[in-house]
Design a protein around this motif. Structure first.
Motif, mmCIF file in Angstrom:
data_model
loop_
_atom_site.group_PDB
_atom_site.id
_atom_site.type_symbol
_atom_site.label_atom_id
_atom_site.label_comp_id
_atom_site.label_asym_id
_atom_site.label_seq_id
_atom_site.Cartn_x
_atom_site.Cartn_y
_atom_site.Cartn_z
ATOM 1 N N ASP A 212 0.818 -1.208 0.000
ATOM 2 C CA ASP A 212 0.000 0.000 0.000
ATOM 3 C C ASP A 212 0.853 1.260 0.000
ATOM 4 O O ASP A 212 0.555 2.222 -0.708
ATOM 5 C CB ASP A 212 -0.940 0.005 1.206
ATOM 6 N N LEU A 213 1.914 1.235 0.797
ATOM 7 C CA LEU A 213 2.797 2.402 0.841
ATOM 8 C C LEU A 213 3.367 2.696 -0.535
ATOM 9 O O LEU A 213 3.541 3.866 -0.917
ATOM 10 C CB LEU A 213 3.946 2.168 1.834
ATOM 11 N N ILE A 214 3.638 1.632 -1.303
ATOM 12 C CA ILE A 214 4.181 1.821 -2.651
ATOM 13 C C ILE A 214 3.097 2.350 -3.585
ATOM 14 O O ILE A 214 3.300 3.321 -4.317
ATOM 15 C CB ILE A 214 4.762 0.496 -3.178
ATOM 16 N N ILE A 215 1.934 1.723 -3.543
ATOM 17 C CA ILE A 215 0.855 2.111 -4.447
ATOM 18 C C ILE A 215 0.408 3.551 -4.191
ATOM 19 O O ILE A 215 0.155 4.318 -5.116
ATOM 20 C CB ILE A 215 -0.331 1.145 -4.311
ATOM 21 N N GLU A 216 0.348 3.912 -2.913
ATOM 22 C CA GLU A 216 -0.080 5.265 -2.580
ATOM 23 C C GLU A 216 1.009 6.301 -2.846
ATOM 24 O O GLU A 216 0.789 7.491 -2.692
ATOM 25 C CB GLU A 216 -0.515 5.328 -1.108
ATOM 26 N N GLY A 217 2.198 5.816 -3.183
ATOM 27 C CA GLY A 217 3.264 6.735 -3.529
ATOM 28 C C GLY A 217 3.988 7.315 -2.338
ATOM 29 O O GLY A 217 4.811 8.216 -2.483
ATOM 30 N N ILE A 218 3.682 6.808 -1.146
ATOM 31 C CA ILE A 218 4.386 7.278 0.045
ATOM 32 C C ILE A 218 5.849 6.827 -0.036
ATOM 33 O O ILE A 218 6.760 7.578 0.304
ATOM 34 C CB ILE A 218 3.693 6.755 1.311
ATOM 35 N N LEU A 219 6.043 5.609 -0.495
ATOM 36 C CA LEU A 219 7.384 5.175 -0.876
ATOM 37 C C LEU A 219 7.514 5.420 -2.377
ATOM 38 O O LEU A 219 6.861 4.760 -3.184
ATOM 39 C CB LEU A 219 7.579 3.692 -0.568
ATOM 40 N N GLU A 220 8.342 6.378 -2.738
ATOM 41 C CA GLU A 220 8.398 6.777 -4.136
ATOM 42 C C GLU A 220 9.205 5.818 -5.000
ATOM 43 O O GLU A 220 10.208 5.267 -4.538
ATOM 44 C CB GLU A 220 8.998 8.180 -4.237
ATOM 45 N N PRO A 221 8.781 5.645 -6.245
ATOM 46 C CA PRO A 221 9.518 4.784 -7.182
ATOM 47 C C PRO A 221 10.973 5.211 -7.276
ATOM 48 O O PRO A 221 11.264 6.396 -7.403
ATOM 49 C CB PRO A 221 8.798 5.030 -8.514
ATOM 50 N N GLY A 222 11.873 4.250 -7.195
ATOM 51 C CA GLY A 222 13.292 4.533 -7.288
ATOM 52 C C GLY A 222 13.946 4.836 -5.960
ATOM 53 O O GLY A 222 15.170 4.809 -5.852
ATOM 54 N N SER A 223 13.123 5.124 -4.948
ATOM 55 C CA SER A 223 13.725 5.501 -3.669
ATOM 56 C C SER A 223 14.147 4.274 -2.867
ATOM 57 O O SER A 223 13.571 3.195 -2.990
ATOM 58 C CB SER A 223 12.739 6.333 -2.855
ATOM 59 N N ARG A 224 15.141 4.469 -2.057
ATOM 60 C CA ARG A 224 15.667 3.412 -1.228
ATOM 61 C C ARG A 224 14.683 3.092 -0.113
ATOM 62 O O ARG A 224 14.022 3.983 0.436
ATOM 63 C CB ARG A 224 17.007 3.844 -0.625
ATOM 64 N N ILE A 225 14.584 1.798 0.229
ATOM 65 C CA ILE A 225 13.730 1.403 1.334
ATOM 66 C C ILE A 225 14.604 1.230 2.565
ATOM 67 O O ILE A 225 15.430 0.316 2.628
ATOM 68 C CB ILE A 225 13.001 0.086 1.010
ATOM 69 N N ASP A 226 14.438 2.130 3.522
ATOM 70 C CA ASP A 226 15.281 2.094 4.709
ATOM 71 C C ASP A 226 14.685 1.121 5.728
ATOM 72 O O ASP A 226 13.660 1.411 6.353
ATOM 73 C CB ASP A 226 15.406 3.494 5.305
ATOM 74 N N GLU A 227 15.363 -0.006 5.880
ATOM 75 C CA GLU A 227 14.871 -1.037 6.783
ATOM 76 C C GLU A 227 14.564 -0.496 8.171
ATOM 77 O O GLU A 227 13.430 -0.610 8.651
ATOM 78 C CB GLU A 227 15.900 -2.166 6.908
ATOM 79 N N SER A 228 15.573 0.117 8.774
ATOM 80 C CA SER A 228 15.427 0.478 10.187
ATOM 81 C C SER A 228 14.284 1.462 10.420
ATOM 82 O O SER A 228 13.554 1.359 11.405
ATOM 83 C CB SER A 228 16.743 1.049 10.726
#
Lengths: 217, 217
Positions: free
Chosen positions: B22-38
DNA sequence: CTTCTGTATTTTGTATACAAGTATAAAAGA
DNA sequence: TCTTTTATACTTGTATACAAAATACAGAAG
């Protein structure tokens, strides 16, 4: 500069995934059987964490089912599952054939014709295993000529699910002859860049595959 | 006997997967951006192990790319990626349409017509969000009428990849009108159980989607 | 003899600690 | 000043320990 070093650069994850995938395709892990974590991690020499991550990707690929709190099993296909896969694969390869005629270069077509002739050689020599391997490559490469990345990915996924079943179904010799004939028709259409005809030949080939395979399900 | 208890029975894994999706689809996590685990595990309140397992399934679904030893990024689609997805989706839904006409019951068709009419209501009320949601369901349900499990799975997967892009592309009002017209044509064909026509209408709808979307890529 | 129930064992799920690799920035050399 | 080197912090990858759930089993009640 150094080109040879990158070859071993596969992550542990990828290695575990492909090793377990092979165990499933080769039938060493039987469809429907439970996947015993402790046994397998010992055999593979990895710890649980990367192994379980590998199970998650295999589950997403559709080869494994993870049942919450009660472990994983090798996914077992029903007759109707296999039919539905072939129904979809047929249409995907039909599309691939049409696009390939429109988008592939003469060079690329010639390479595929050469591959087909290699396969013919193995057929005449009655050498089943290398024929089987080249057959997988034939379909992958033909699909690649569509220049459609999504199409390739979907085809590869269904192909992987069917691999085990296909291998069993191709045991009968007359079935083999039929498959070779189908390929012949595909090559003729491809050389002529007749997209409609190639598409129809590929779809027909898949329908024949169902006829070859259905009784062993 | 007790039917209400099973609803919360989703595994932690599934929950994490769908929340990150959902975070990806809603664009909260932007395409190309790094996913910070912590950062994310803190936000989600889970530890690294289940989070990383979730990343593996999202990677297999094609929404995330895991770069060995250097983390994960949200997958970013190129223009040609999106074109290839729509090309495949068009053919899959075409097939779905044809199969639906052959295999769906009158009851099922009527249910879909009702759904279409609900959508028309939201269109006339200019209520974008519920229309958008029902639109997803419309395509899923129509595909389900094909009674082909593999087809549904592939459609769902491509749909998920496109979700974000589709949402952006449907901003323009005249595009919306076109989409409604397409659906109208599909419903007419479905009522008549004219498989060829329904298939063609669905494929056309997807081609129109490309026209609507392509400029925002 | 069957069925139920409580306990023990096994297996799975999650958290955390440690190891290894990668990026950053400061210092040394050109 | 620019490049190269090296030390350090940070992030990811893997192993392991602990917790929780499910299964197997034994004994008691019907």
């Amino acid at each position: 500069m150094n080109t040879s070093i990158a070859i071993t650069n596969r992550s542990l994850h990828d290695q575990v995934v492909s090793r377990v995938r092979d165990l499933i395709i080769e039938g060493i892990l039987e469809p429907g059987s439970r996947i015993d974590e402790s046994t397998l991690i010992e055999e593979l020499g990895v710890s649980r964490t990367p192994f379980r991550e590998a199970l998650r990707t295999l589950a997403a690929e559709g080869l494994v089912i993870v049942k919450p709190s009660r472990g994983s099993v090798v996914r077992k296909w029903t007759r109707s599952d296999v039919f539905s896969m072939l129904e979809v694969l047929g249409h995907l390869e039909q599309l691939a054939g049409e696009l390939a005629c429109a988008r592939a270069s003469d060079q690329e077509i010639n390479e595929l014709v050469a591959l087909h002739e290699d396969m013919l050689g193995y057929y005449k020599a009655n050498d089943r295993m290398p024929y089987y391997k080249l057959n997988q490559e034939f379909h992958s490469r033909l699909t690649a000529l569509s220049k459609n990345a999504t199409l390739q990915e979907m085809q590869r996924n269904i192909q992987a699910r069917l691999k085990r079943i296909r291998y069993i179904g191709n045991e009968k010799p007359d079935a083999w002859a039929g498959a070779v004939q189908d390929h012949e028709a595909m090559i003729v259409a491809l050389k002529a860049k007749d997209g409609k005809k190639l598409g129809e030949a590929m779809a027909q080939h898949i329908r024949n595959t169902w006829d070859r395979v259905k009784d062993s399900l």
